[in-house]
Design an enzyme around this catalytic site. Sequence first.
Site, PDB file in Angstrom:
ATOM      1  N   GLN A  54      32.215  29.077  40.773  1.00 12.41           N
ATOM      2  CA  GLN A  54      33.481  28.988  40.149  1.00 12.41           C
ATOM      3  C   GLN A  54      34.389  28.102  41.152  1.00 12.41           C
ATOM      4  O   GLN A  54      34.031  27.647  42.288  1.00 12.41           O
ATOM      5  CB  GLN A  54      34.180  30.438  40.345  1.00 12.41           C
TER       6      GLN A  54
ATOM      7  N   ARG B 281      27.513  38.789  40.657  1.00 10.10           N
ATOM      8  CA  ARG B 281      27.903  40.099  39.599  1.00 10.10           C
ATOM      9  C   ARG B 281      26.620  40.618  39.426  1.00 10.10           C
ATOM     10  O   ARG B 281      25.593  39.932  39.175  1.00 10.10           O
ATOM     11  CB  ARG B 281      28.588  39.406  38.388  1.00 10.10           C
TER      12      ARG B 281
ATOM     13  N   ALA C  66      47.835  29.846  38.762  1.00  9.14           N
ATOM     14  CA  ALA C  66      46.229  29.873  39.483  1.00  9.14           C
ATOM     15  C   ALA C  66      45.294  29.618  38.239  1.00  9.14           C
ATOM     16  O   ALA C  66      45.694  29.996  37.123  1.00  9.14           O
ATOM     17  CB  ALA C  66      46.070  30.878  40.086  1.00  9.14           C
TER      18      ALA C  66
ATOM     19  N   VAL D 175      47.659  37.637  37.336  1.00 10.44           N
ATOM     20  CA  VAL D 175      48.547  36.367  36.699  1.00 10.44           C
ATOM     21  C   VAL D 175      49.201  36.942  35.559  1.00 10.44           C
ATOM     22  O   VAL D 175      48.990  38.051  34.962  1.00 10.44           O
ATOM     23  CB  VAL D 175      47.820  35.324  35.901  1.00 10.44           C
TER      24      VAL D 175
ATOM     25  N   HIS E 149      34.229  36.781  42.426  1.00  7.70           N
ATOM     26  CA  HIS E 149      35.053  35.480  41.806  1.00  7.70           C
ATOM     27  C   HIS E 149      35.491  34.913  43.074  1.00  7.70           C
ATOM     28  O   HIS E 149      35.515  35.364  44.439  1.00  7.70           O
ATOM     29  CB  HIS E 149      36.023  36.107  40.759  1.00  7.70           C
TER      30      HIS E 149
ATOM     31  N   TRP F 240      27.975  48.675  38.848  1.00  5.40           N
ATOM     32  CA  TRP F 240      27.412  48.123  37.649  1.00  5.40           C
ATOM     33  C   TRP F 240      27.730  46.560  37.529  1.00  5.40           C
ATOM     34  O   TRP F 240      27.046  45.602  36.929  1.00  5.40           O
ATOM     35  CB  TRP F 240      27.072  48.711  36.119  1.00  5.40           C
TER      36      TRP F 240
HETATM   37  N1  DAH Z   1      38.781  35.361  39.003  1.00  6.78           N
HETATM   38  C1  DAH Z   1      38.723  35.136  37.244  1.00  6.78           C
HETATM   39  C2  DAH Z   1      37.214  35.787  36.940  1.00  6.78           C
HETATM   40  O1  DAH Z   1      36.504  35.553  37.634  1.00  6.78           O
HETATM   41  C3  DAH Z   1      38.973  33.977  36.868  1.00  6.78           C
HETATM   42  C4  DAH Z   1      40.570  33.673  36.814  1.00  6.78           C
HETATM   43  C5  DAH Z   1      41.312  33.825  35.774  1.00  6.78           C
HETATM   44  C6  DAH Z   1      40.745  32.713  37.970  1.00  6.78           C
HETATM   45  C7  DAH Z   1      42.877  33.655  36.085  1.00  6.78           C
HETATM   46  C8  DAH Z   1      42.461  32.858  38.089  1.00  6.78           C
HETATM   47  C9  DAH Z   1      43.174  32.968  37.178  1.00  6.78           C
HETATM   48  O2  DAH Z   1      42.905  32.289  39.165  1.00  6.78           O
HETATM   49  O3  DAH Z   1      44.527  32.836  37.239  1.00  6.78           O
HETATM   50  O4  DAH Z   1      36.974  36.245  35.802  1.00  6.78           O
END
Ligand code: DAH
Length: 349
Positions: free
Chosen positions: A221, A207, A317, A264, A181, A155
């Site tokens: 993004q 998504r 990141a 992270v 992402h 989902w």
């Molecule tokens: N990939 C995460 C999302 O789509 C966002 C994200 C959060 C990217 C923390 C990062 C990070 O690089 O360090 O919700």
Amino acid sequence: MDINLIKKEALDEISQTTNDLKDLERWFKKYLGKKGKITLFLRTLKDMPNDKKILVGKEANEVKKILNKILEKRKTQLNKSIQVKTSSKEWIDVTAPGILSPQGSHHPISLVRQEIEEIFQSMGFSVTDGPEIETEYYNFDALNVPKDHPARDVWDTFWIKEKNNISDYKKLKNKLLLRTHTSPVQIRHMKTHNPPLRIIAPGRCFRHEATDASHDVQFHQIEGLMIDKNISLANLKGVLEHFMKRFYGKNIVTRWQPSYFPFVEPGLELLMKCDICKGEKCSTCGDGWIEVIPCGMIHPNVFKSVGYNPKNWQGFAFGMGLDRLVMMKYRINDIRLLYSGDLRFLKQF
Ligand code: DAH
């Protein structure tokens, strides 16, 4: 031969010729030229008895005159039509307004993306990208996302079933999906480059969720990554706050709060005071603050999955939602407008 017969024949023939110079010349030759029928007829006059000669001669000269006149008339007609044709083709009104060809414009997402790229490039980051169709490994496993994480659910994610392996699809080790992402680009980049490095990776994500004014099945993004020796939270804070000031202006108010993302440790969120209500709470922000950049220090497990020694390298990141930034910048209240392809909307940029 009777002169009147020649006259009739000549008139019939010229009435059928098109307005073509060659046809008219041929006609002239046939009747009025040196060996033309009229000319030859006139030559026969000398053998006629005198009284007939005068009569027929007069008549024949009359016919010659008429035919010549007709020929002249047809020639002037022809010239006129040639003039009209060429003048309507070649005539140019240099004072007439030009014909404007319709001009396109950049999509607001492209405009903001370019602006963000320039800000990060000025801080030494380079721009890279990755595939929109990803494997489960890059999208989840390598990023330390646990096997039972809800994001892996059908989902939340568009899984791609290849025709030839549908039956044993569930058993497949590395299933394909539409990336949820831009974080898998981190993994791809680290696997193919040695630290130190600074990159951003803008791109489209997907998504599987219901759409509304703030959610769409596709969105954008911008992922960011900085790895070096002795990188700390201070660097993360410095880079992202500098970015916010360059993007939104010096008077922006920001705030940090802890958050959680599997890739992270610690995880953080950078928030800004809502620009619309100035922190007074409105329908856009809810509580006066807007979450703009989720981020954190890269998890040791992520370093391990790409073959970096977490004892030697540190890094941070981040991954910001580009659509949200575009909507805030241009005060757009429905994300679906960005993907509608509606020219009335797009022409405003
Ligand atoms: N990939 C995460 C999302 O789509 C966002 C994200 C959060 C990217 C923390 C990062 C990070 O690089 O360090 O919700």
